[in-house]
Design a protein around this motif. Structure first.
Motif, mmCIF file in Angstrom:
data_model
loop_
_atom_site.group_PDB
_atom_site.id
_atom_site.type_symbol
_atom_site.label_atom_id
_atom_site.label_comp_id
_atom_site.label_asym_id
_atom_site.label_seq_id
_atom_site.Cartn_x
_atom_site.Cartn_y
_atom_site.Cartn_z
ATOM 1 N N HIS A 188 -1.948 -7.722 5.915
ATOM 2 C CA HIS A 188 -2.418 -8.083 4.572
ATOM 3 C C HIS A 188 -2.241 -6.934 3.579
ATOM 4 C CE1 HIS A 188 -4.166 -11.351 6.833
ATOM 5 N NE2 HIS A 188 -4.524 -11.944 5.711
ATOM 6 N N GLY A 189 -2.755 -5.754 3.983
ATOM 7 C CA GLY A 189 -2.705 -4.611 3.060
ATOM 8 C C GLY A 189 -1.276 -4.264 2.680
ATOM 9 N N LEU A 190 -0.386 -4.294 3.674
ATOM 10 C CA LEU A 190 1.012 -3.920 3.411
ATOM 11 C C LEU A 190 1.694 -4.944 2.512
ATOM 12 C CD1 LEU A 190 3.381 -1.973 4.107
ATOM 13 C CD2 LEU A 190 3.991 -3.574 5.919
ATOM 14 N N PHE A 191 1.506 -6.222 2.837
ATOM 15 C CA PHE A 191 2.242 -7.245 2.100
ATOM 16 C C PHE A 191 1.736 -7.360 0.657
ATOM 17 C CE2 PHE A 191 4.318 -10.029 5.635
ATOM 18 C CZ PHE A 191 4.806 -8.876 6.232
ATOM 19 N N ILE A 192 0.421 -7.331 0.490
ATOM 20 C CA ILE A 192 -0.116 -7.460 -0.875
ATOM 21 C C ILE A 192 0.337 -6.269 -1.721
ATOM 22 C CG2 ILE A 192 -2.235 -7.515 -2.278
ATOM 23 C CD1 ILE A 192 -3.594 -8.907 0.195
ATOM 24 N N THR A 193 0.225 -5.053 -1.170
ATOM 25 C CA THR A 193 0.563 -3.875 -1.982
ATOM 26 C C THR A 193 2.079 -3.777 -2.204
ATOM 27 O OG1 THR A 193 0.561 -2.410 -0.039
ATOM 28 C CG2 THR A 193 -1.494 -2.579 -1.287
ATOM 29 N N ASN A 194 2.865 -4.145 -1.200
ATOM 30 C CA ASN A 194 4.323 -4.156 -1.417
ATOM 31 C C ASN A 194 4.674 -5.062 -2.590
ATOM 32 O OD1 ASN A 194 4.982 -2.435 0.642
ATOM 33 N ND2 ASN A 194 6.327 -3.855 1.708
ATOM 34 N N LEU A 195 4.089 -6.250 -2.602
ATOM 35 C CA LEU A 195 4.421 -7.206 -3.672
ATOM 36 C C LEU A 195 3.933 -6.693 -5.026
ATOM 37 C CD1 LEU A 195 3.697 -10.509 -1.721
ATOM 38 C CD2 LEU A 195 5.935 -9.706 -2.509
ATOM 39 N N LEU A 196 2.768 -6.041 -5.028
ATOM 40 C CA LEU A 196 2.274 -5.488 -6.304
ATOM 41 C C LEU A 196 3.195 -4.370 -6.791
ATOM 42 C CD1 LEU A 196 -1.602 -5.447 -5.635
ATOM 43 C CD2 LEU A 196 -0.361 -6.935 -7.221
ATOM 44 N N GLU A 197 3.894 -3.720 -5.847
ATOM 45 C CA GLU A 197 4.850 -2.668 -6.218
ATOM 46 C C GLU A 197 6.244 -3.227 -6.502
ATOM 47 O OE1 GLU A 197 4.024 1.399 -3.878
ATOM 48 O OE2 GLU A 197 4.203 -0.298 -2.538
ATOM 49 N N GLY A 198 6.390 -4.536 -6.356
ATOM 50 C CA GLY A 198 7.698 -5.155 -6.583
ATOM 51 C C GLY A 198 8.628 -5.048 -5.383
ATOM 52 N N LYS A 199 8.066 -4.703 -4.196
ATOM 53 C CA LYS A 199 8.893 -4.569 -2.983
ATOM 54 C C LYS A 199 8.804 -5.820 -2.132
ATOM 55 C CE LYS A 199 8.146 0.399 -2.449
ATOM 56 N NZ LYS A 199 7.187 1.312 -1.838
ATOM 57 N N GLU A 311 -6.048 -0.515 -7.409
ATOM 58 C CA GLU A 311 -4.702 0.023 -7.277
ATOM 59 C C GLU A 311 -4.710 1.526 -6.971
ATOM 60 O OE1 GLU A 311 -2.175 -1.892 -10.149
ATOM 61 O OE2 GLU A 311 -0.745 -0.221 -9.952
ATOM 62 N N ASN A 312 -5.644 2.265 -7.586
ATOM 63 C CA ASN A 312 -5.684 3.721 -7.328
ATOM 64 C C ASN A 312 -5.897 4.018 -5.855
ATOM 65 O OD1 ASN A 312 -5.284 4.335 -9.927
ATOM 66 N ND2 ASN A 312 -7.447 4.743 -10.424
ATOM 67 N N TRP A 313 -6.769 3.213 -5.241
ATOM 68 C CA TRP A 313 -7.100 3.401 -3.814
ATOM 69 C C TRP A 313 -5.842 3.335 -2.953
ATOM 70 C CZ3 TRP A 313 -6.631 0.391 0.609
ATOM 71 C CH2 TRP A 313 -7.385 0.799 1.716
ATOM 72 N N TRP A 314 -5.074 2.255 -3.102
ATOM 73 C CA TRP A 314 -3.922 2.105 -2.187
ATOM 74 C C TRP A 314 -2.708 2.914 -2.629
ATOM 75 C CZ3 TRP A 314 0.292 -0.226 -4.458
ATOM 76 C CH2 TRP A 314 0.069 -1.177 -5.459
ATOM 77 N N ARG A 315 -2.577 3.164 -3.936
ATOM 78 C CA ARG A 315 -1.424 3.981 -4.368
ATOM 79 C C ARG A 315 -1.535 5.398 -3.817
ATOM 80 N NH1 ARG A 315 2.478 1.792 -7.340
ATOM 81 N NH2 ARG A 315 1.960 0.000 -8.623
ATOM 82 N N GLU A 316 -2.759 5.912 -3.829
ATOM 83 C CA GLU A 316 -3.015 7.251 -3.271
ATOM 84 C C GLU A 316 -2.567 7.297 -1.809
ATOM 85 O OE1 GLU A 316 -5.509 10.946 -3.775
ATOM 86 O OE2 GLU A 316 -4.700 9.506 -5.194
ATOM 87 N N LYS A 318 -0.525 5.215 -0.167
ATOM 88 C CA LYS A 318 0.895 4.940 0.062
ATOM 89 C C LYS A 318 1.813 6.071 -0.377
ATOM 90 C CE LYS A 318 2.348 0.362 0.520
ATOM 91 N NZ LYS A 318 2.861 -0.896 0.014
ATOM 92 N N SER A 319 1.250 7.034 -1.113
ATOM 93 C CA SER A 319 2.113 8.131 -1.560
ATOM 94 C C SER A 319 1.955 9.356 -0.654
ATOM 95 C CB SER A 319 1.782 8.514 -3.003
ATOM 96 O OG SER A 319 0.456 8.982 -3.032
ATOM 97 N N GLY A 320 1.037 9.309 0.328
ATOM 98 C CA GLY A 320 0.752 10.506 1.118
ATOM 99 C C GLY A 320 1.392 10.505 2.490
ATOM 100 N N GLU A 321 0.580 10.959 3.481
ATOM 101 C CA GLU A 321 0.997 11.069 4.881
ATOM 102 C C GLU A 321 1.651 9.780 5.380
ATOM 103 O OE1 GLU A 321 1.153 13.090 7.744
ATOM 104 O OE2 GLU A 321 1.211 14.353 5.971
ATOM 105 N N TYR A 322 1.093 8.692 4.917
ATOM 106 C CA TYR A 322 1.502 7.365 5.366
ATOM 107 C C TYR A 322 3.017 7.175 5.271
ATOM 108 C CZ TYR A 322 2.342 2.389 4.638
ATOM 109 O OH TYR A 322 2.855 1.130 4.685
ATOM 110 N N LEU A 323 3.569 7.703 4.183
ATOM 111 C CA LEU A 323 4.999 7.519 3.945
ATOM 112 C C LEU A 323 5.828 8.041 5.104
ATOM 113 C CD1 LEU A 323 6.092 8.313 0.310
ATOM 114 C CD2 LEU A 323 6.388 6.221 1.629
ATOM 115 N N LYS A 324 5.402 9.212 5.632
ATOM 116 C CA LYS A 324 6.166 9.845 6.717
ATOM 117 C C LYS A 324 6.214 8.907 7.922
ATOM 118 C CE LYS A 324 4.734 14.490 5.625
ATOM 119 N NZ LYS A 324 3.630 15.359 6.021
ATOM 120 N N TYR A 325 5.042 8.302 8.223
ATOM 121 C CA TYR A 325 4.978 7.374 9.350
ATOM 122 C C TYR A 325 5.847 6.156 9.075
ATOM 123 C CZ TYR A 325 3.400 3.017 11.314
ATOM 124 O OH TYR A 325 3.392 1.759 11.854
#
Ligand code: NAD
Ligand code: TYD
Length: 333
Positions: A188-199, A311-316, A318-325
């Motif tokens: 859920h978290g990935l799909f909703i935020t991806n779509l909000l980012e246009g991905k 949005e601030n919660w998940w953007r923070e 998605k821009s950090g450590e998470y990206l590396k994983y």
């Protein structure tokens, strides 16, 4: 009450739920703040005088022995919880889910605790074919991923401490949760935020895998019932009465965000991908009067609205450590 893993998805919802429902309870949240732990999840309660945060590892003997001295109830949420990560590297899963739980049990053994509640998953039962009846408390354990195997090991230890040392334990084996504060690596978290980012959204395999979805607040209520009224030594299966395929979830999210199906990207399947989970929760319904309150439509709407408003919660994140994983896991696939 000692809540472990209270800075994660379900744990933070639970801490908030308990502080609101039982204003005279004192809650200590022990959390290592791994990639999944986030104090932002509890910003609104951090000044509550009945709440205290302790950063630490549930596998740390000295720390846990010290903390359990004045505790009546332990609720153990702390875990490595993501199947895909367990496929990449399972060492942390053994450390926290098995050794950490064992350490908590040892510390709890002699302290006169009223309840040790262990939060587990339906994944310990393996997976189902389309016509199999749902899992219940008597279903034999048959975990298939390193994640579910580590959770199964912990469940066995918890039951062993009940039988061997009379530790007043209970276990809940719950189906997939969704709702506010879910880390944006889960469906859920990935799909909703991806779509909000246009991905686009990466659907594994054919997208026909089925999960039994439960809104997180309903899970918190089930644990509340079990720790206060459940019988020690017992396991309670907790489910949502809401079997949906991944593609159904995906289409619902697309609909709520007014996006088209061209945003779906079918990607390589997860190795050993469990086909179907479903839970028969008649025991907790019969014995403790619990059943899910939140309908699928209501829960999905609340969840999508929450990610839109935070949005601030998940953007923070998605821009950090998470990206590396995420990059690592994408490359592997
Ligand atoms: P999560 O990954 O969001 O949170 C786990 C939390 O545990 C994080 O805050 C993390 O920092 C903390 N943690 C990890 N290792 C630790 C350690 N060694 N010591 C102390 N804290 C540590 O997980 P979640 O989705 O909230 O799941 C919570 C529990 O519920 C887990 O035990 C999981 O197996 C179980 N569960 C989850 C679901 C689901 O759908 N999310 C369903 C059924 C059961
Ligand atoms: P997940 O949220 O990881 O929970 P679990 O594996 O513990 O059930 O995944 C839920 C379902 O969604 C699972 O069948 C895998 C699928 N999925 C995808 O198709 N794409 C994704 O990017 C993710 C994270 C999950």
């Amino acid at each position: 009450m000692l809540v472990t893993g209270g800075a994660g998805f379900i744990g933070s919802n639970f801490v908030r739920y308990i502080l609101k429902k039982y204003p005279d309870y004192q809650v200590i949240n022990l959390d290592l703040l791994t990639y999944a732990g986030n104090l932002e999840n509890l910003k609104d309660v951090e000044k509550n005088l009945n709440y205290k945060f302790v950063k630490g590892d549930i596998a740390d003997k000295n720390l846990v022995n010290e903390l359990v001295k004045d505790i009546d109830i332990i609720v153990n949420f702390a875990a490595e919880s993501h199947v895909d990560r367990s496929i990449l590297d399972s060492a942390a899963f053994i450390h926290t889910n098995v050794i950490g739980t064992h350490n908590l049990l040892e510390a709890a053994k002699n302290n006169g605790l009223k309840r040790f509640h262990h939060v587990s998953t339906d994944e310990v039962y393996g997976h189902l074919g389309p016509k199999n009846p749902p899992f219940n408390e008597k279903t034999p354990y048959a975990p298939r991923s390193p994640y579910s195997a580590s959770k199964a090991a912990a469940d066995h230890l918890v039951n062993a401490y009940f039988n061997t040392y009379n530790l007043p334990t209970t276990i809940s084996n719950c189906s997939n949760n969704y709702g506010p504060y879910q880390f944006p690596e889960k469906l859920h978290g990935l799909f909703i935020t991806n779509l909000l980012e246009g991905k686009k959204v990466p659907v594994y395999g054919d997208g026909m895998q089925i999960r039994d979805w439960l809104f997180v607040e309903d899970h918190c209520e089930a644990i509340d019932r079990i720790i206060h009224d459940g019988k020690t030594g017992e396991t309670y299966c907790v489910g949502g009465d809401c079997e949906k395929s991944n593609i159904e979830i995906t289409k619902k999210i697309l609909e709520l965000l007014e996006k088209g199906e061209e945003m779906i990207e079918y990607v390589k399947d997860r190795p050993g991908h469990d086909r179907r989970y479903a839970i028969d929760f008649s025991k907790i319904k019969r014995e403790l009067g619990w059943q899910p309150r939140t309908s699928f439509d209501e829960g999905m709407k609340k969840t999508v609205e929450w990610y839109k408003a935070n949005e601030n919660w998940w953007r923070e994140i998605k821009s950090g450590e998470y990206l590396k994983y995420y990059e690592k896991q994408y490359i592997k696939r």
